[in-house]
Design a protein around this motif. Structure first.
Motif, PDB file in Angstrom:
ATOM      1  N   CYS A  10       0.829  -1.208   0.000  1.00 30.57           N
ATOM      2  CA  CYS A  10       0.000   0.000   0.000  1.00 30.57           C
ATOM      3  C   CYS A  10       0.855   1.246   0.000  1.00 30.57           C
ATOM      4  O   CYS A  10       0.575   2.201  -0.733  1.00 30.57           O
ATOM      5  N   ALA A  13       2.280   1.775  -3.339  1.00 32.60           N
ATOM      6  CA  ALA A  13       1.270   2.306  -4.255  1.00 32.60           C
ATOM      7  C   ALA A  13       1.091   3.802  -4.034  1.00 32.60           C
ATOM      8  O   ALA A  13       0.947   4.572  -4.980  1.00 32.60           O
ATOM      9  N   VAL A  14       1.119   4.195  -2.771  1.00 32.15           N
ATOM     10  CA  VAL A  14       0.974   5.620  -2.442  1.00 32.15           C
ATOM     11  C   VAL A  14       2.127   6.405  -3.037  1.00 32.15           C
ATOM     12  O   VAL A  14       1.939   7.457  -3.652  1.00 32.15           O
ATOM     13  N   THR A  17       1.777   6.767  -6.703  1.00 32.43           N
ATOM     14  CA  THR A  17       0.758   7.759  -7.040  1.00 32.43           C
ATOM     15  C   THR A  17       1.349   9.153  -6.968  1.00 32.43           C
ATOM     16  O   THR A  17       1.107   9.994  -7.822  1.00 32.43           O
ATOM     17  N   LEU A 206      -2.994  10.354  -0.235  1.00 31.29           N
ATOM     18  CA  LEU A 206      -3.842   9.793  -1.279  1.00 31.29           C
ATOM     19  C   LEU A 206      -4.847  10.820  -1.788  1.00 31.29           C
ATOM     20  O   LEU A 206      -5.203  10.850  -2.945  1.00 31.29           O
TER      21      LEU A 206
END
Lengths: 417, 198
Positions: A10, A13-14, A17, A206
């Motif tokens: 996670c 992924a952050v 991004t 996010l």
């Protein structure tokens, strides 16, 4: 997938991004070219300028049937909590001052934006879709003059006027449940969160404003600043300071929502500086250093102590050195430099703290009354019984109602005659 | 992917933070707390483990609690990592106890720790030498306001023994709960003893 690997995936992924939002410097340049019309450029909302402000009319209220009304309702819940929060600063002169600066930069939108000063270390400001804005007290400590404070308020007001805050909250609501929404909204103000701050920071990243939204807010900030007669050339200095302070943080352990959600780059600073030089109109030169100092200096010692409680000595030392450069009440600043060395307590910190306490006693201004207690503690640690005793006695003489009087007397007794 | 990932992340956090179980502490019986420390509470309390520490409460820790800090060493913290606010990396950022601290510095550590947990307007008073489980120790009172705007009151007592910090902290809302269990706390503190060899 176990918990740890889920967490790592996670976070990765952050990071991806965040990293994928490539810099689009052309955006600034477009705004710069179209914003050259001077102090009122883009303010009337009639043209297609990148910095047009027609998204919200003054006294805007959402349509009762819209999702915006639902988000306002949730944020109003947060605002009720903020109003009674233990860390809301209730100093009338400070609040009146912040309101005055806010009204000066936001003009006809003044009544729509409510700024809450929240007592918390670190630099942070946050804007909500219903016009609520939070400013952390750590920000007041760091800005050098009123124009810099106005620059932050104007930047945040830009997020409101372009409804970035609404878009962001819509995004947060889609990604979380209502409890987390509430906590994330509160976290910006430094109001308590039940969960793990790292998790909330992740969610905040996010749901951060996009980089183009940040650029827009930068542009609006400069326009508002210039229109209000403040020197727009002060805005980039705020961001520059933050980058330097962050670089002084070797451990990078301090939670900073602001730095997490406001990406910095040298290009951004350069462009802000160039943009300010080009858009500055004659007369937009007010810095207001004394006006800010008049409000902040009486409460500065408490704000510095808040920073010291973090025990994050690298950025603290950088902050103190910056404040020393500015030169107000040096006695207080040297005292806190001494405190930093005393509390860090590494090799040579004892003698260094004594040097700063000595400087504090000679410098312009007034050191806090507990300076003799600190001097006593260091001498005691270094085995200087006579000096420790003398300092403790001076502390008791100057502070007859000290809460630690009995313990200090006990220490004096242990130090011998 | 992102949403699924986020869901797992949240679930993992909930799993990690949601496991709080209480056990009953029977009143009138001597209880070993570990590190040689024992107490005899006059009435029943609820106990939970918070990191390395034991927390007792009657009505819930937000209303009142007794925290037993059992001999933390260099690098340890007064409040547990779980209850603290964390840094960007998820690590505990509360200030650490350091070997060689004196009693006043322990008081400063306590204030900084409370402040890091969000306490406002912290005031300590009556900081004085006091016997702690038959040893030379300290005691002080404190007040503060929570971030939620609630006024709290408390008593901290402790001692430094062989580079280890022992403390017992009583904390309750200024309105009602502090006063209600203060007498009970004083009896627990008075019953505190260190075992042989401590």
């Amino acid at each position: 997938m176990n918990n740890t690997s889920a967490l790592v995936s996670c976070l990765a992924a952050v990071l991806l991004t965040a990293a994928c939002a490539a810099d689009d410097l052309g955006f600034y340049k477009k705004g710069l070219n179209q914003g050259q019309g001077g102090a009122t450029a883009g303010m009337d909302g009639g043209d297609a300028s990148a910095y047009r402000m027609a998204d919200l009319a003054p006294s805007h209220k959402p349509d009762a049937k819209s999702d915006e009304a639902g988000i306002w309702l949730q944020v109003e819940n947060v605002e009720r909590r903020v109003k009674t929060a233990g860390n809301r600063m209730r100093l009338a002169p400070l609040n009146a001052y912040i309101e005055k600066v806010t009204c000066r930069v936001t003009g006809t939108y003044c009544k729509d934006i409510r700024v809450y000063a929240m007592r918390a270390p670190g630099f942070n400001a946050a804007m909500y879709p219903n016009g609520m804005m939070h400013i952390r007290s750590g920000l007041l400590l760091r800005v050098e003059n009123e124009a810099q404070l106005a620059a932050v308020i104007a930047h945040e007001a830009g997020h409101y006027l372009r409804q970035h805050s609404l878009k962001k909250m819509r995004d947060v609501r889609e990604k979380t449940n209502s409890l987390l929404f509430f906590q994330i909204a509160l976290a910006g103000a430094g109001v308590p969160v039940v969960g793990d701050i790292a998790m909330l920071a992740t969610l905040a990243v996010l749901s951060a404003f996009s980089r183009n939204m940040e650029r827009e807010a930068d542009g609006y900030g400069l326009l508002l600043l210039n229109r209000a007669g403040y020197d727009p050339g002060e805005a980039w200095k705020v961001w520059q300071y933050l980058v330097k302070e962050k670089n002084a943080d070797k451990d990078a352990e301090t939670p900073s929502f602001f730095m997490a959600t406001h990406p910095q780059s040298k290009e951004r600073l350069d462009i802000l500086r160039d943009l300010a030089a080009k858009m500055r109109t004659p007369g937009a030169a007010d810095k207001g250093r004394e006006r800010l100092a008049k409000v902040v200096l009486p409460i500065r010692a408490g704000l510095i102590r808040d920073e010291l409680h973090l025990r994050n000595f690298g950025p603290f030392e950088f902050l103190m050195d910056e404040l020393v450069e500015r030169g107000d009440n040096l006695a207080e600043l040297y005292f806190f430099k001494g405190e930093m060395h005393r509390l860090r307590n590494k090799k040579d910190d004892g003698p260094k703290s004594l040097e700063f306490y000595a400087k504090a006693r000679k410098a312009m201004g007034t050191p806090p009354p507990e300076i003799h207690r600190s001097i006593g503690l260091v001498h005691q640690k270094l085995g200087h019984a006579k000096d420790a005793r003398a300092a403790f006695k001076a502390y008791l003489a100057g502070n007859p109602n000290a809460g630690d009087r009995a313990m200090i007397k006990y220490f004096i007794g242990k130090l011998g005659p | 992917m992102m949403k699924r990932c986020l869901g797992m992340f949240l679930a993992a956090n909930l799993l990690l933070t949601g496991c709080v179980g209480y056990t009953l502490v029977k009143g009138g019986q001597k209880l070993e707390l570990g590190q040689g420390l024992s107490v005899k509470p006059p009435r029943d309390w609820n106990r939970r483990t918070d990191g390395k520490h034991k927390v007792w409460t009657l009505d819930g820790p937000r209303l009142q609690y007794i925290l037993f800090v059992k001999g933390i060493e260099d690098g340890g913290r007064i409040f547990s990592a779980k209850a603290s606010r964390r840094g960007a990396s998820g690590k505990d950022t509360l200030p650490k106890f350091r070997k060689g601290m004196n009693l006043l510095e322990v008081g400063e550590l306590f204030v900084a720790s409370l402040a890091r947990r969000g306490a406002q307007k912290i005031i300590t008073a009556g900081f004085a030498p006091a016997e702690f489980g038959g040893k030379d120790g300290f005691r002080f009172t404190f007040t503060y306001r929570t971030m939620a705007g609630l006024n709290m009151r408390g008593i901290a007592a402790g001692a430094l023994l062989g580079d280890k910090l022992f403390m017992v902290i009583y904390n309750g809302t200024e309105e009602f709960f502090f006063d209600r269990s203060k007498g009970d706390f004083e009896k627990i503190l008075a019953s505190l003893t260190f075992g042989p060899g401590s």
